[in-house]
Design an enzyme around this catalytic site. Structure first.
Site, short mmCIF file in Angstrom:
data_model
loop_
_atom_site.label_atom_id
_atom_site.label_comp_id
_atom_site.label_asym_id
_atom_site.label_seq_id
_atom_site.Cartn_x
_atom_site.Cartn_y
_atom_site.Cartn_z
N THR A 141 0.87 -1.18 0.00
CA THR A 141 0.00 0.00 0.00
C THR A 141 0.90 1.23 0.00
O THR A 141 2.06 1.15 0.42
CB THR A 141 -0.89 0.05 1.25
OG1 THR A 141 -0.04 0.12 2.39
CG2 THR A 141 -1.77 -1.17 1.36
N GLU A 156 -5.75 -4.13 -0.52
CA GLU A 156 -5.97 -5.30 0.33
C GLU A 156 -7.09 -6.20 -0.21
O GLU A 156 -7.35 -7.25 0.33
CB GLU A 156 -6.34 -4.86 1.76
CG GLU A 156 -5.19 -4.26 2.54
CD GLU A 156 -5.05 -2.76 2.36
OE1 GLU A 156 -5.54 -2.23 1.33
OE2 GLU A 156 -4.45 -2.10 3.24
N LYS A 203 -16.06 16.59 11.07
CA LYS A 203 -17.04 16.54 12.15
C LYS A 203 -17.36 17.96 12.57
O LYS A 203 -16.53 18.66 13.14
CB LYS A 203 -16.49 15.74 13.33
CG LYS A 203 -16.32 14.28 12.95
CD LYS A 203 -15.53 13.48 13.94
CE LYS A 203 -15.19 12.14 13.34
NZ LYS A 203 -13.80 11.92 13.04
N TRP A 226 -21.64 14.77 10.81
CA TRP A 226 -20.56 14.48 9.87
C TRP A 226 -20.85 15.12 8.53
O TRP A 226 -21.98 15.07 8.04
CB TRP A 226 -20.41 12.97 9.68
CG TRP A 226 -19.77 12.29 10.85
CD1 TRP A 226 -19.60 12.82 12.10
CD2 TRP A 226 -19.23 10.97 10.89
NE1 TRP A 226 -18.98 11.90 12.91
CE2 TRP A 226 -18.75 10.75 12.21
CE3 TRP A 226 -19.12 9.94 9.95
CZ2 TRP A 226 -18.15 9.55 12.59
CZ3 TRP A 226 -18.52 8.76 10.34
CH2 TRP A 226 -18.04 8.56 11.64
P1 ADP Z 1 -3.65 3.30 -1.12
O1 ADP Z 1 -3.56 4.50 -2.02
O2 ADP Z 1 -4.02 3.60 0.30
O3 ADP Z 1 -2.65 2.23 -1.36
P2 ADP Z 1 -5.74 1.79 -2.35
O4 ADP Z 1 -5.43 1.93 -3.77
O5 ADP Z 1 -5.75 0.50 -1.70
O6 ADP Z 1 -4.92 2.72 -1.58
O7 ADP Z 1 -7.03 2.62 -2.06
C1 ADP Z 1 -8.10 2.20 -1.33
C2 ADP Z 1 -8.95 3.36 -0.92
O8 ADP Z 1 -9.23 4.22 -2.02
C3 ADP Z 1 -10.29 2.94 -0.43
O9 ADP Z 1 -10.23 2.51 0.90
C4 ADP Z 1 -11.09 4.22 -0.60
O10 ADP Z 1 -10.88 5.13 0.45
C5 ADP Z 1 -10.50 4.82 -1.85
N1 ADP Z 1 -11.35 4.50 -2.99
C6 ADP Z 1 -11.17 3.56 -3.92
N2 ADP Z 1 -12.15 3.60 -4.84
C7 ADP Z 1 -12.99 4.59 -4.49
C8 ADP Z 1 -14.20 5.14 -5.01
N3 ADP Z 1 -14.75 4.70 -6.13
N4 ADP Z 1 -14.78 6.15 -4.33
C9 ADP Z 1 -14.25 6.65 -3.20
N5 ADP Z 1 -13.11 6.19 -2.66
C10 ADP Z 1 -12.49 5.17 -3.28
#
Ligand code: ADP
Length: 545
Positions: free
Chosen positions: A186, A331, A442, A447
């Site tokens: 990640t 994940e 918040k 929210w």
């Molecule tokens: P990272 O950049 O943390 O490695 P990931 O690529 O695993 O992340 O991103 C996962 C996160 O991206 C999700 O938990 C969510 O917050 C955000 N995310 C992914 N797709 C969407 C979506 N369509 N709309 C809003 N948020 C999204």
């Protein structure tokens, strides 16, 4: 009593073996680092993937050892996907946009034995190679006569010389389908990156699911363009799903600007493309500025961060291209949900359909979702109650590589992965992300969804990108402000934008202020980096305070 059907392990090699036998002449077209277009077929890819496997055998790289890639989307990278994993090694895809120190950290954490890189990334390799003692060989993904000279990197070889020394007489081995296949960290905006270690079984099941009509709907009639990088969550699994379906694949290489992507779509008859909203914004800007149309593209999968409704409308109304809004995580391999209508929705008026399609969508078989409150109790699917989004399924992680398990057990003893997102789920199972837990604003005990506030700003014609963050407030705890990067040449004042909010959201949710910035900071995967924005605005004070 057991069933009496053949028990074949779900292995990644089965995908390429299938594509070679049944779709041998389907094309793989790649824009190369060299600038030209390369084209060949699944038959060629399978042959060269076997050469990769043999080259690793020759080096005595053991089963489950990690082989890293630092590369754009292209045919050689796809050969590594199959050659490395298919021969029971683990492909560790590295995000080149990470800081070199983080790259060295993950190479060491993964104990990579071999690292294959596009020559674009030579400066990164020069900066990190002497900090990576486990790497025995560095492979530049190029022809022998293009191998960079005087690099100071020991044990450097060109990919073509490396695999060219091998024949293609190789039999893909059989082994346990739960064996690790690939590793992706990640981006680690806080703390060190964490590794998601996929298995053959999870990858093949994910590939099946991705091809379903209610997911990416990928078939042998498609030409798919993964703009989403192969260095981040396996390009959403597209290199596997493409082989499973026998689809043509078009790789953009390093050319990710709107013009290059548009030209590739048109020249190669691309029917489906996948990527994050920032990439599609560039494409839309190019297409609208030049009065262009799409002739083959019928759908785009947009995810990775919230897709602004204005983008869904623009694709649909102006260009006849369907947007499939998807949600997922590293994940989760990454697909978790995607927005498509159900039969009962077909008669709804268009604006009601659009409201559903703007959500992050429904889970499909293989993934289950729920929302819980702070006490861990499941919240109702009424489209209003929000809670922490949890997931479980065949391709959802249970522990981090060399790390702990983040799972939370329910009363039946099932482990659920806490996604870190806050969401609602409606009675039809449509999930909508309101925020990442850490981005929720918040205000006075209520929210505010930063995504909702951003989506409104993004619908203003002068706005290129907008990010909403909470600022400390003595009375309300936090109040939202919106940081805005304007489109080049566009005029927009603070008052005009605040007025634009009126009637589009509750009054108390309208941002207290507009801050104009040159650009919204983006992270290593093209998402808005709010941590950096907060840092940039650390001396900012809300008006009147
Ligand atoms: P990272 O950049 O943390 O490695 P990931 O690529 O695993 O992340 O991103 C996962 C996160 O991206 C999700 O938990 C969510 O917050 C955000 N995310 C992914 N797709 C969407 C979506 N369509 N709309 C809003 N948020 C999204």
């Amino acid at each position: 009593m057991l069933g009496l059907m053949q028990n074949q392990p779900l292995l990644i090699s089965s995908l390429i073996r299938f594509a070679e036998r049944h779709h041998g002449d389907a094309e793989i077209v790649s824009r190369r680092v060299e600038g030209d277009l390369h084209r060949y077929t699944y038959r060629d890819l399978a042959r060269r993937a076997r050469q990769v496997a043999k080259a690793l055998d020759a080096m005595k790289v053991a089963a489950s050892d990690r082989v890293a890639s630092l590369a754009w989307n292209g045919y050689r990278h796809m050969e590594l996907y199959y050659g490395v994993s298919g021969s029971e090694r683990v492909l560790h895809t590295i995000n080149p946009r990470l800081h070199p120190e983080q790259i060295a950290w993950i190479v060491n954490h993964a104990e990579d034995q071999v690292l294959c890189f596009d020559t674009t990334f030579l400066p990164i390799i020069q900066a990190v190679h002497d900090k990576c003692p486990t790497v025995r060989k560095w492979i530049a993904l190029c022809d022998a006569d293009r191998l960079p000279a005087d690099t100071g990197i020991p044990n450097l070889e060109s990919y073509e010389a490396w695999i060219g020394a091998q024949g293609d007489d190789y039999d893909w081995p059989d082994f346990d389908e739960n064996t690790a296949s690939s590793l992706c960290y990640t981006s680690g905006t806080t703390g060190n990156p964490k590794g998601a270690l996929y298995s053959h079984r999870s990858t093949v099941l994910h590939a099946f699911a991705a091809a379903l009509p209610d997911v990416m709907n990928i078939s042998a009639r498609d030409a798919i363009l993964p703009v989403v990088p192969m260095f981040h969550v396996n390009a959403w699994g597209t290199p596997y799903t493409a082989a499973l379906a026998g689809a043509k694949v078009v790789f953009p290489g390093p050319a990710l600007d709107g013009k290059s992507i548009y030209e590739l779509i048109e020249a190669e008859g691309v029917t489906m493309a996948a990527g994050v909203p920032t990439v599609w914004q560039m494409l839309l800007n190019h297409v609208s500025a030049n009065g262009l149309k799409f002739h083959s593209l019928n759908r785009t999968i947009i995810g990775g961060s919230a897709c602004p409704p204005a983008m869904i409308d623009a694709f649909q109304d102006q260009y006849g291209v369907t947007v499939l809004h998807a949600w997922g995580m590293t994940e989760m391999s990454p697909l978790g949900s995607l927005s498509t209508l159900k039969n009962k929705h077909l008669g709804l008026p268009r604006d009601e359909q659009m409201k559903l399609l703007q959500k992050q969508g429904r889970a499909f078989h293989g993934v289950d979702l729920k929302i819980v409150n702070a006490e861990g109790q499941e919240q109702p699917w009424d489209g209003k109650s929000y809670g922490d989004l949890m997931a479980r399924g065949h391709w959802v992680l249970h522990s981090y590589y060399k790390g702990s398990s983040p799972l939370v057990e329910d009363e039946r003893g099932h482990g659920w992965f806490p996604t870190g997102d806050v969401a609602t789920i409606d009675p039809d199972g449509f999930m909508q992300i309101t925020d990442r837990t850490k981005d929720v604003i918040k205000s006075g005990g209520e929210w505010i969804s930063s995504i909702d506030i951003e989506n409104i700003a993004m619908a203003h014609p002068a706005v290129a990108m907008a990010a909403c963050i909470g600022m400390p407030h003595p009375k309300w705890d936090e109040r939202p402000i919106i940081a805005v990067a304007k489109k080049p040449g566009a005029e927009l004042t603070r008052e005009e934008l605040l007025k634009f909010y009126e009637g589009k959201t509750a009054k108390w949710q309208i941002p207290d202020d507009v801050v104009f910035v040159d650009a919204i900071p983006l992270g290593a995967t093209g998402k808005m980096l709010k941590t950096k924005l907060r840092e940039d605005l650390k001396d900012y004070k809300l008006p009147g305070l």
